[in-house]
Scaffold this active site. Structure first.
Site, PDB file in Angstrom:
ATOM      1  N   LYS A  48       0.844  -1.202   0.000  1.00 28.28           N
ATOM      2  CA  LYS A  48       0.000   0.000   0.000  1.00 28.28           C
ATOM      3  C   LYS A  48       0.880   1.253   0.000  1.00 28.28           C
ATOM      4  O   LYS A  48       0.588   2.223  -0.704  1.00 28.28           O
ATOM      5  CB  LYS A  48      -0.948  -0.023   1.208  1.00 28.28           C
ATOM      6  CG  LYS A  48      -2.031  -1.085   1.060  1.00 28.28           C
ATOM      7  CD  LYS A  48      -2.859  -1.310   2.312  1.00 28.28           C
ATOM      8  CE  LYS A  48      -3.806  -2.500   2.087  1.00 28.28           C
ATOM      9  NZ  LYS A  48      -4.640  -2.825   3.246  1.00 28.28           N
ATOM     10  N   GLN A  92      -4.811  -1.433   9.407  1.00 29.08           N
ATOM     11  CA  GLN A  92      -4.696  -2.780   8.845  1.00 29.08           C
ATOM     12  C   GLN A  92      -5.275  -3.824   9.805  1.00 29.08           C
ATOM     13  O   GLN A  92      -4.955  -3.829  10.992  1.00 29.08           O
ATOM     14  CB  GLN A  92      -3.211  -3.082   8.542  1.00 29.08           C
ATOM     15  CG  GLN A  92      -2.961  -4.381   7.811  1.00 29.08           C
ATOM     16  CD  GLN A  92      -3.510  -4.400   6.387  1.00 29.08           C
ATOM     17  OE1 GLN A  92      -3.629  -3.375   5.733  1.00 29.08           O
ATOM     18  NE2 GLN A  92      -3.863  -5.572   5.897  1.00 29.08           N
ATOM     19  N   ASP A 115     -11.152   2.785   3.571  1.00 29.25           N
ATOM     20  CA  ASP A 115     -11.352   1.339   3.456  1.00 29.25           C
ATOM     21  C   ASP A 115     -12.842   1.011   3.296  1.00 29.25           C
ATOM     22  O   ASP A 115     -13.194  -0.108   2.926  1.00 29.25           O
ATOM     23  CB  ASP A 115     -10.833   0.642   4.725  1.00 29.25           C
ATOM     24  CG  ASP A 115      -9.606  -0.222   4.463  1.00 29.25           C
ATOM     25  OD1 ASP A 115      -9.443  -0.674   3.319  1.00 29.25           O
ATOM     26  OD2 ASP A 115      -8.826  -0.434   5.411  1.00 29.25           O
TER      27      ASP A 115
HETATM   28  N1  GUN Z   1      -6.764  -6.899   6.037  1.00 33.58           N
HETATM   29  C1  GUN Z   1      -6.969  -7.662   4.949  1.00 33.58           C
HETATM   30  N2  GUN Z   1      -7.461  -6.917   3.931  1.00 33.58           N
HETATM   31  C2  GUN Z   1      -7.565  -5.663   4.395  1.00 33.58           C
HETATM   32  C3  GUN Z   1      -7.997  -4.440   3.817  1.00 33.58           C
HETATM   33  O1  GUN Z   1      -8.408  -4.339   2.661  1.00 33.58           O
HETATM   34  N3  GUN Z   1      -7.947  -3.362   4.632  1.00 33.58           N
HETATM   35  C4  GUN Z   1      -7.516  -3.427   5.919  1.00 33.58           C
HETATM   36  N4  GUN Z   1      -7.518  -2.323   6.640  1.00 33.58           N
HETATM   37  N5  GUN Z   1      -7.102  -4.537   6.483  1.00 33.58           N
HETATM   38  C5  GUN Z   1      -7.127  -5.650   5.722  1.00 33.58           C
END
Ligand code: GUN
Length: 301
Positions: A48, A92, A115
């Site tokens: 990311k 996350q 998100d």
């Molecule tokens: N954990 C697994 N996929 C994601 C995601 O798309 N966003 C976040 N914040 N955590 C995750």
């Protein structure tokens, strides 16, 4: 069978985000919170940040030890909510045991929820109102559209009913005028249902569960799963999805590979959401500035 190249389509979207940020001079910043040292999460967060760098989005990293308390995480989020430099906040998941994920996520301000995980964002999606869409299902719609797949009137089956993928996926397909069925672990005669699907989205979280017996000849198959296996468990491949690719590939008309299918799209949509948050905040600052200016003029006249 044709492969859907998620990597190439994600790259296209990231380039569009990068070009808009550059041409409009938008200042965008994404705050990324990672608690603990889950290796998979570290890889995702690293990817990311790389995507942010590519797009011209500043990433502000908050890497906290596993012992961090819920109050410390929510305190940090409140600070980021009030920081005008921060366009979006990503926490996350999963969070370490002992931290209530729901409470943490709900602390994120709706205008920074890139998100799309808060109840407010989910509610907006279900009510057909403006809001941030969760990145994985939004990415799948984008993948389908950019691969030339017509959705209107199609029979779509979503396997899995999670809040992050299955449920919002069904809503987004409905918004595109598809006919949608959701299956889950208690569904009876599941193959009967999935083998009628023009488009099958598989988000069950079980390695290689879906084989050719689930698929209609010529169907579009979207594999949301990603699993790391021992090489001998999967014919030398280290990564696999929820779909048994070798079994399905000859029967499906279009299919996403793992890796290189849905995964890169999730990150590309996160970039698009961050741009949307930054642009909205620019607009709202401009509005505030104009209002303050006219207020000042009024008081002087
Ligand atoms: N954990 C697994 N996929 C994601 C995601 O798309 N966003 C976040 N914040 N955590 C995750």
């Amino acid at each position: 069978m044709r492969l859907i190249d998620g990597k190439a389509i994600a790259q296209e979207i990231k380039e569009e985000v990068r070009d808009r940020i550059a041409s409009e001079g938008i200042k965008a910043a994404l705050a990324v919170i990672l608690v603990g040292n889950d290796p998979a999460s570290q890889v995702y967060v690293g990817n990311k940040k790389k995507a942010c760098e590519f797009c011209g989005i500043r990433s502000i990293s908050h890497e906290l030890p596993a012992e961090t308390t819920e109050e410390e995480v929510t305190e940090l989020i409140r600070k980021l909510n009030n920081d005008p430099e921060v366009s979006g906040i990503l926490c996350q998941l999963p969070l370490p045991e002992g931290i209530n994920e729901k409470r943490v996520i709900e602390t994120i301000a709706p205008e920074k929820d890139v998100d799309g995980f808060t109840v407010r964002s989910a509610g907006a999606l279900f009510a057909g109102e403006e809001g941030f869409l969760p990145c994985t299902p939004a990415g799948i719609i984008e993948l389908l559209k950019r691969s030339g797949v017509e959705l209107e009137g199609k029979n779509c089956v979503v396997m899995g009913r999670s809040n992050i993928v299955g449920k919002p996926m069904a809503q987004l397909l409905l918004r595109e005028n598809a006919t949608v069925t959701v299956t889950h672990s208690r569904t009876k005669n599941i193959r009967e249902i999935t083998s009628r699907a023009d488009i099958l989205v598989v988000a069950v979280g079980k390695p290689m569960m879906v084989d050719a017996g689930y698929i209609r000849e010529g169907a579009v198959v979207i594999d949301v799963g990603i699993h790391r296996l021992n090489p001998d468990e999967n014919g030398g491949r280290k990564l696999c999805g929820d779909v048994d690719f070798e079994s399905v590939k000859e029967k499906a008309g279009l299919i996403t590979p793992v890796p290189g299918g849905v995964g890169p799209m999730t990150i590309a949509m996160l970039m698009a959401n961050t741009l949307k948050a930054a642009a909205a905040s620019c607009d709202s600052n401009r509005r505030k500035f104009r209002n303050a200016l006219s207020e000042m003029r009024r008081s002087l006249s």
